[in-house]
Design a protein around this motif. Structure first.
Motif, PDB file in Angstrom:
ATOM      1  N   ILE A 184     -57.176 -17.324 -56.637  1.00  0.00           N
ATOM      2  CA  ILE A 184     -56.666 -16.518 -55.493  1.00  0.00           C
ATOM      3  C   ILE A 184     -56.941 -14.850 -55.770  1.00  0.00           C
ATOM      4  O   ILE A 184     -56.105 -14.308 -57.046  1.00  0.00           O
ATOM      5  CB  ILE A 184     -56.189 -16.522 -54.596  1.00  0.00           C
ATOM      6  N   GLU A 185     -57.964 -14.101 -55.542  1.00  0.00           N
ATOM      7  CA  GLU A 185     -57.832 -12.995 -56.027  1.00  0.00           C
ATOM      8  C   GLU A 185     -57.903 -11.774 -54.384  1.00  0.00           C
ATOM      9  O   GLU A 185     -59.133 -12.239 -53.978  1.00  0.00           O
ATOM     10  CB  GLU A 185     -59.149 -12.250 -57.043  1.00  0.00           C
ATOM     11  N   TYR A 186     -56.825 -11.071 -54.472  1.00  0.00           N
ATOM     12  CA  TYR A 186     -57.048  -9.858 -53.759  1.00  0.00           C
ATOM     13  C   TYR A 186     -57.161  -9.351 -54.079  1.00  0.00           C
ATOM     14  O   TYR A 186     -57.073  -7.988 -55.091  1.00  0.00           O
ATOM     15  CB  TYR A 186     -55.590 -10.154 -53.532  1.00  0.00           C
ATOM     16  N   VAL A 187     -58.507  -8.350 -53.499  1.00  0.00           N
ATOM     17  CA  VAL A 187     -59.446  -7.226 -53.990  1.00  0.00           C
ATOM     18  C   VAL A 187     -58.657  -6.745 -51.986  1.00  0.00           C
ATOM     19  O   VAL A 187     -59.235  -6.786 -51.169  1.00  0.00           O
ATOM     20  CB  VAL A 187     -60.753  -6.723 -53.782  1.00  0.00           C
ATOM     21  N   PHE A 188     -58.120  -5.563 -52.682  1.00  0.00           N
ATOM     22  CA  PHE A 188     -57.213  -4.818 -51.917  1.00  0.00           C
ATOM     23  C   PHE A 188     -58.181  -3.382 -51.827  1.00  0.00           C
ATOM     24  O   PHE A 188     -58.657  -2.466 -52.981  1.00  0.00           O
ATOM     25  CB  PHE A 188     -55.974  -3.913 -51.942  1.00  0.00           C
ATOM     26  N   TYR A 189     -58.597  -2.856 -50.832  1.00  0.00           N
ATOM     27  CA  TYR A 189     -59.770  -1.374 -50.584  1.00  0.00           C
ATOM     28  C   TYR A 189     -58.047  -0.419 -50.353  1.00  0.00           C
ATOM     29  O   TYR A 189     -57.755  -0.713 -49.033  1.00  0.00           O
ATOM     30  CB  TYR A 189     -60.740  -1.969 -49.949  1.00  0.00           C
ATOM     31  N   GLY A 190     -58.216   1.050 -50.177  1.00  0.00           N
ATOM     32  CA  GLY A 190     -57.334   1.798 -50.282  1.00  0.00           C
ATOM     33  C   GLY A 190     -56.373   3.007 -51.153  1.00  0.00           C
ATOM     34  O   GLY A 190     -57.081   2.604 -52.614  1.00  0.00           O
ATOM     35  N   GLU A 191     -56.482   4.106 -50.875  1.00  0.00           N
ATOM     36  CA  GLU A 191     -55.712   4.973 -51.655  1.00  0.00           C
ATOM     37  C   GLU A 191     -54.350   4.749 -51.096  1.00  0.00           C
ATOM     38  O   GLU A 191     -53.849   4.665 -50.416  1.00  0.00           O
ATOM     39  CB  GLU A 191     -56.671   6.167 -51.088  1.00  0.00           C
ATOM     40  N   ASN A 192     -53.444   4.920 -52.473  1.00  0.00           N
ATOM     41  CA  ASN A 192     -52.267   5.217 -52.761  1.00  0.00           C
ATOM     42  C   ASN A 192     -51.762   4.478 -52.258  1.00  0.00           C
ATOM     43  O   ASN A 192     -50.617   4.532 -51.601  1.00  0.00           O
ATOM     44  CB  ASN A 192     -51.676   6.785 -51.892  1.00  0.00           C
ATOM     45  N   LEU A 193     -52.190   3.308 -52.277  1.00  0.00           N
ATOM     46  CA  LEU A 193     -51.200   1.891 -52.296  1.00  0.00           C
ATOM     47  C   LEU A 193     -50.362   1.591 -53.301  1.00  0.00           C
ATOM     48  O   LEU A 193     -50.868   2.164 -54.616  1.00  0.00           O
ATOM     49  CB  LEU A 193     -53.087   0.690 -51.838  1.00  0.00           C
ATOM     50  N   GLN A 194     -49.231   1.275 -53.227  1.00  0.00           N
ATOM     51  CA  GLN A 194     -47.918   1.047 -53.980  1.00  0.00           C
ATOM     52  C   GLN A 194     -48.001  -0.450 -54.161  1.00  0.00           C
ATOM     53  O   GLN A 194     -48.090  -1.311 -53.484  1.00  0.00           O
ATOM     54  CB  GLN A 194     -46.568   1.411 -52.942  1.00  0.00           C
ATOM     55  N   THR A 195     -48.228  -0.774 -55.579  1.00  0.00           N
ATOM     56  CA  THR A 195     -48.456  -2.220 -56.378  1.00  0.00           C
ATOM     57  C   THR A 195     -47.010  -2.665 -55.432  1.00  0.00           C
ATOM     58  O   THR A 195     -47.228  -4.024 -55.553  1.00  0.00           O
ATOM     59  CB  THR A 195     -48.789  -2.270 -57.903  1.00  0.00           C
ATOM     60  N   GLY A 196     -46.016  -2.222 -55.945  1.00  0.00           N
ATOM     61  CA  GLY A 196     -44.961  -2.680 -55.391  1.00  0.00           C
ATOM     62  C   GLY A 196     -44.759  -3.419 -53.465  1.00  0.00           C
ATOM     63  O   GLY A 196     -44.717  -4.613 -53.896  1.00  0.00           O
ATOM     64  N   ASP A 197     -45.540  -2.872 -52.955  1.00  0.00           N
ATOM     65  CA  ASP A 197     -45.865  -3.456 -51.350  1.00  0.00           C
ATOM     66  C   ASP A 197     -46.509  -4.438 -52.028  1.00  0.00           C
ATOM     67  O   ASP A 197     -46.571  -5.785 -51.156  1.00  0.00           O
ATOM     68  CB  ASP A 197     -46.481  -2.730 -50.397  1.00  0.00           C
ATOM     69  N   LEU A 198     -48.065  -4.531 -52.322  1.00  0.00           N
ATOM     70  CA  LEU A 198     -48.860  -5.558 -52.306  1.00  0.00           C
ATOM     71  C   LEU A 198     -48.256  -7.069 -53.263  1.00  0.00           C
ATOM     72  O   LEU A 198     -48.736  -8.284 -52.579  1.00  0.00           O
ATOM     73  CB  LEU A 198     -50.829  -5.310 -53.680  1.00  0.00           C
ATOM     74  N   GLU A 199     -47.461  -6.239 -54.428  1.00  0.00           N
ATOM     75  CA  GLU A 199     -47.035  -8.004 -55.363  1.00  0.00           C
ATOM     76  C   GLU A 199     -46.101  -8.634 -54.194  1.00  0.00           C
ATOM     77  O   GLU A 199     -45.952  -9.744 -53.877  1.00  0.00           O
ATOM     78  CB  GLU A 199     -46.237  -7.218 -56.628  1.00  0.00           C
ATOM     79  N   ARG A 200     -45.783  -7.956 -53.365  1.00  0.00           N
ATOM     80  CA  ARG A 200     -44.443  -7.898 -52.996  1.00  0.00           C
ATOM     81  C   ARG A 200     -44.735  -8.819 -51.864  1.00  0.00           C
ATOM     82  O   ARG A 200     -44.854 -10.041 -51.126  1.00  0.00           O
ATOM     83  CB  ARG A 200     -43.528  -7.278 -51.717  1.00  0.00           C
ATOM     84  N   ALA A 201     -45.961  -8.778 -50.506  1.00  0.00           N
ATOM     85  CA  ALA A 201     -46.951  -9.030 -49.245  1.00  0.00           C
ATOM     86  C   ALA A 201     -47.449 -10.231 -50.026  1.00  0.00           C
ATOM     87  O   ALA A 201     -47.636 -12.074 -49.777  1.00  0.00           O
ATOM     88  CB  ALA A 201     -47.765  -8.499 -49.187  1.00  0.00           C
ATOM     89  N   ILE A 202     -48.005 -10.523 -51.210  1.00  0.00           N
ATOM     90  CA  ILE A 202     -48.787 -11.473 -52.688  1.00  0.00           C
ATOM     91  C   ILE A 202     -48.017 -12.914 -52.330  1.00  0.00           C
ATOM     92  O   ILE A 202     -47.690 -14.313 -52.070  1.00  0.00           O
ATOM     93  CB  ILE A 202     -49.630 -11.329 -53.528  1.00  0.00           C
ATOM     94  N   ASP A 203     -46.575 -12.702 -52.353  1.00  0.00           N
ATOM     95  CA  ASP A 203     -45.261 -13.497 -53.234  1.00  0.00           C
ATOM     96  C   ASP A 203     -45.431 -13.574 -51.741  1.00  0.00           C
ATOM     97  O   ASP A 203     -44.595 -15.212 -51.773  1.00  0.00           O
ATOM     98  CB  ASP A 203     -44.246 -12.494 -53.740  1.00  0.00           C
ATOM     99  N   LEU A 204     -45.050 -13.280 -50.939  1.00  0.00           N
ATOM    100  CA  LEU A 204     -43.859 -13.846 -49.430  1.00  0.00           C
ATOM    101  C   LEU A 204     -45.130 -14.800 -48.462  1.00  0.00           C
ATOM    102  O   LEU A 204     -44.649 -16.148 -48.101  1.00  0.00           O
ATOM    103  CB  LEU A 204     -43.801 -12.488 -48.554  1.00  0.00           C
ATOM    104  N   SER A 205     -46.335 -14.626 -48.615  1.00  0.00           N
ATOM    105  CA  SER A 205     -47.398 -15.276 -48.559  1.00  0.00           C
ATOM    106  C   SER A 205     -47.729 -16.455 -49.106  1.00  0.00           C
ATOM    107  O   SER A 205     -47.341 -17.568 -48.886  1.00  0.00           O
ATOM    108  CB  SER A 205     -48.371 -14.327 -48.254  1.00  0.00           C
TER     109      SER A 205
END
Length: 159
Positions: free
Chosen positions: A94-115
């Motif tokens: 599964i590759e998550y392709v996030f689009y946005g500016e100033n996205l924090q990797t910690g937020d993204l990684e935590r969201a992926i982990d919780l999911s």
């Protein structure tokens, strides 16, 4: 324990239409070499779409609750299939392709982990029989709008 139900009816040949309690129909079909007409998605392909939509919904919801300004998300899935019948998926990336500016990797990684490890029931159902891996990439919002526009153009041209 809650119970869910679905009914799947043969339309003709290998074309089937399924209806769930949500009231939405989905059509599936097989390839011509097996008696299908290639009129719809294959049943096994729905598993990939279900997984992508399930985990994608979780990730977006988690990020919204954290007030992360996400320009968009695309979930790309690649599966390896066993050579022998029943030709099950053996590995799904599964590759998550996030689009946005100033996205924090910690937020993204935590969201992926919780999911992947808490919320997505499709991941939970597959985890014991399929190796699930994931990665992510962050792209600019402009790249998202360009891809979205190309997708919308394709969809309109196909109808």
């Amino acid at each position: 324990m809650a119970e869910k139900s679905a009914v799947v009816r043969q339309v003709r040949g290998l074309t089937f239409a399924g209806l769930t309690e949500s009231g939405h129909w989905v059509t599936v079909d097989g390839p011509p070499e097996f008696g299908g007409s290639s009129a719809a998605i294959r049943p096994k392909e729905l598993i990939l779409i279900s997984l992508g939509a399930c985990t994608g919904s979780d990730v977006v919801s988690i990020l919204q609750k954290k007030r992360v300004k996400l320009g968009g998300l695309e979930v790309r899935l690649k599966a390896q299939v066993a050579e022998e019948h029943p030709q099950v998926y053996t590995k799904i990336h599964i590759e998550y392709v996030f689009y946005g500016e100033n996205l924090q990797t910690g937020d993204l990684e935590r969201a992926i982990d919780l999911s992947q490890n808490k919320y997505c029931p499709v991941s939970a159902m597959l985890r014991n029989s399929v190796e699930l891996t994931n990665s992510y990439v962050i792209l600019s919002p402009g790249e998202y709008h360009s891809i979205k526009q190309n997708t919308e153009s394709y969809a309109h041209a196909s109808t």
